[in-house]
Design an enzyme around this catalytic site. Structure first.
Site, PDB file in Angstrom:
ATOM      1  N   THR A  12      23.362  63.737  23.751  1.00 44.11           N
ATOM      2  CA  THR A  12      22.537  64.494  24.141  1.00 44.11           C
ATOM      3  C   THR A  12      22.159  65.845  23.496  1.00 44.11           C
ATOM      4  OG1 THR A  12      21.792  65.523  26.224  1.00 44.11           O
ATOM      5  CG2 THR A  12      24.176  65.376  25.877  1.00 44.11           C
ATOM      6  N   ASN A  13      20.915  66.528  23.944  1.00 40.35           N
ATOM      7  CA  ASN A  13      20.872  68.066  23.325  1.00 40.35           C
ATOM      8  C   ASN A  13      21.532  68.725  24.574  1.00 40.35           C
ATOM      9  OD1 ASN A  13      19.022  67.121  21.338  1.00 40.35           O
ATOM     10  ND2 ASN A  13      17.458  67.010  22.714  1.00 40.35           N
ATOM     11  N   LYS A  17      24.585  68.262  30.884  1.00 39.77           N
ATOM     12  CA  LYS A  17      24.411  67.009  31.018  1.00 39.77           C
ATOM     13  C   LYS A  17      25.560  66.328  30.189  1.00 39.77           C
ATOM     14  CE  LYS A  17      21.069  63.775  29.361  1.00 39.77           C
ATOM     15  NZ  LYS A  17      19.893  63.319  29.435  1.00 39.77           N
ATOM     16  N   GLU A  41      12.399  61.937  20.871  1.00 36.72           N
ATOM     17  CA  GLU A  41      12.040  61.181  21.895  1.00 36.72           C
ATOM     18  C   GLU A  41      10.658  60.626  22.050  1.00 36.72           C
ATOM     19  OE1 GLU A  41      12.605  62.754  26.052  1.00 36.72           O
ATOM     20  OE2 GLU A  41      14.788  62.933  25.793  1.00 36.72           O
ATOM     21  N   ASP A  70      18.338  59.141  29.973  1.00 41.22           N
ATOM     22  CA  ASP A  70      17.024  59.763  30.183  1.00 41.22           C
ATOM     23  C   ASP A  70      16.878  59.705  31.674  1.00 41.22           C
ATOM     24  OD1 ASP A  70      15.107  61.074  28.577  1.00 41.22           O
ATOM     25  OD2 ASP A  70      13.898  60.039  29.949  1.00 41.22           O
ATOM     26  N   ASP A 148      18.858  70.794  39.761  1.00 33.38           N
ATOM     27  CA  ASP A 148      19.988  70.634  40.900  1.00 33.38           C
ATOM     28  C   ASP A 148      19.712  71.630  41.732  1.00 33.38           C
ATOM     29  OD1 ASP A 148      21.074  68.559  39.809  1.00 33.38           O
ATOM     30  OD2 ASP A 148      22.662  69.823  38.522  1.00 33.38           O
ATOM     31  N   LYS A 168      29.104  66.322  43.158  1.00 36.12           N
ATOM     32  CA  LYS A 168      27.823  65.513  42.600  1.00 36.12           C
ATOM     33  C   LYS A 168      27.957  64.345  42.082  1.00 36.12           C
ATOM     34  CE  LYS A 168      24.212  66.110  39.184  1.00 36.12           C
ATOM     35  NZ  LYS A 168      23.428  66.831  38.009  1.00 36.12           N
TER      36      LYS A 168
HETATM   37  P1  ITT Z   1      18.511  64.821  26.330  1.00 31.21           P
HETATM   38  O1  ITT Z   1      17.060  64.312  26.457  1.00 31.21           O
HETATM   39  O2  ITT Z   1      18.764  65.611  25.058  1.00 31.21           O
HETATM   40  O3  ITT Z   1      19.760  64.253  26.763  1.00 31.21           O
HETATM   41  P2  ITT Z   1      17.534  66.519  28.517  1.00 31.21           P
HETATM   42  O4  ITT Z   1      17.903  67.812  29.293  1.00 31.21           O
HETATM   43  O5  ITT Z   1      16.082  66.639  27.979  1.00 31.21           O
HETATM   44  O6  ITT Z   1      18.377  66.246  27.449  1.00 31.21           O
HETATM   45  P3  ITT Z   1      16.693  64.346  30.306  1.00 31.21           P
HETATM   46  O7  ITT Z   1      15.308  63.952  29.556  1.00 31.21           O
HETATM   47  O8  ITT Z   1      17.572  63.309  30.883  1.00 31.21           O
HETATM   48  O9  ITT Z   1      17.554  65.351  29.455  1.00 31.21           O
HETATM   49  O10 ITT Z   1      16.132  65.264  31.618  1.00 31.21           O
HETATM   50  C1  ITT Z   1      15.003  65.433  31.979  1.00 31.21           C
HETATM   51  C2  ITT Z   1      14.768  66.690  32.698  1.00 31.21           C
HETATM   52  O11 ITT Z   1      15.485  66.705  33.987  1.00 31.21           O
HETATM   53  C3  ITT Z   1      15.650  68.147  32.097  1.00 31.21           C
HETATM   54  O12 ITT Z   1      15.024  69.237  32.121  1.00 31.21           O
HETATM   55  C4  ITT Z   1      16.913  68.054  32.926  1.00 31.21           C
HETATM   56  O13 ITT Z   1      17.295  69.215  32.920  1.00 31.21           O
HETATM   57  C5  ITT Z   1      16.488  67.312  34.221  1.00 31.21           C
HETATM   58  N1  ITT Z   1      17.937  66.873  34.721  1.00 31.21           N
HETATM   59  C6  ITT Z   1      18.131  65.511  34.312  1.00 31.21           C
HETATM   60  N2  ITT Z   1      19.213  65.319  34.887  1.00 31.21           N
HETATM   61  C7  ITT Z   1      19.339  66.039  35.956  1.00 31.21           C
HETATM   62  C8  ITT Z   1      20.300  66.078  36.956  1.00 31.21           C
HETATM   63  O14 ITT Z   1      21.247  65.626  37.029  1.00 31.21           O
HETATM   64  N3  ITT Z   1      20.145  67.333  37.901  1.00 31.21           N
HETATM   65  C9  ITT Z   1      18.956  68.037  37.691  1.00 31.21           C
HETATM   66  N4  ITT Z   1      18.282  67.738  36.586  1.00 31.21           N
HETATM   67  C10 ITT Z   1      18.264  67.059  35.732  1.00 31.21           C
END
Ligand code: ITT
Length: 193
Positions: A12-13, A17, A41, A70, A148, A168
């Protein structure tokens, strides 16, 4: 003789997470390591497609067993927005922007969804986890990341950000997807995890 036990690389970036995912895997007895990697992506309306494409791309660089998740927040009053565009929306209008869009919204219902892609050659699979709940009117809590502070899962009164990571992980969309994956892989490929 079964397959050798693998260590899963969580790619992941987003460090927060990734740390959450590593904890989930460790609580399930799976050896895991966080790999922070800039992922390319694709744009798609399906989280499953985005996750699988990211996992395949990451595999070309890493060449080790890995998972990519994702995730997205699907808000009923906004017809599912931001959904697959959650990352972009978080970076642009953020939590405050979402609350503003939701002023006067009738239900405040929303679901978090995770599509989890795993690659352990020859295995390539995607699992989905979902947790529904409601969007608060104010951000609350300092834990977690992303959206969150404004999401309260069903059956709870606290936001994800007011819970510890362990709490969580008992109810989250991400934990559900990881549990499904571990159960399925252990059933099909005995001894792999
Ligand atoms: P990577 O794609 O590099 O893994 P990302 O932060 O972009 O990192 P996602 O595409 O999965 O990860 O997440 C999309 C958005 O939703 C991103 O802004 C996250 O902060 C948010 N998000 C993902 N999972 C979450 C969670 O469990 N609780 C709160 N926000 C979440």
């Amino acid at each position: 003789m079964g397959p050798a036990k693998v260590k899963l690389h969580v790619v992941t970036n987003n460090a927060k997470k990734g740390e959450e995912a590593v904890k989930i895997l460790e609580s399930l007895g799976v050896e895991a390591e966080l790999v922070l990697l800039e992922k390319k992506e694709i744009q798609s309306e399906k989280l499953e497609e985005i996750a699988l494409h990211s996992a395949r791309t990451a595999y070309l660089t890493l060449r080790k067993p890995l998972v990519v998740d994702d995730s997205g927040l699907f808000i009923e009053d906004l017809n599912g927005f931001p959904g697959p565009y959650s990352s972009y929306v978080y970076k642009t209008i953020g939590v405050k922007g979402i609350l503003k869009l939701m002023e006067g919204a009738p239900t405040r219902k929303a679901c978090f969804k995770t599509a989890l892609a795993v690659i352990i050659p020859p295995i390539e699979k995607v699992y989905v986890g979902e947790t529904c709940g409601t969007i608060t009117t104010e951000p609350r809590g300092t834990g977690g990341f992303g959206f969150d502070p404004i999401f309260v899962p069903e059956g709870e009164i606290r936001t994800y950000a007011e819970m510890s990571t362990e709490e969580k992980n008992k109810v989250s969309h991400r934990a559900k997807a990881y549990k499904l994956m571990v159960e399925d892989l252990r059933k099909t490929w005995r001894g792999i995890l």
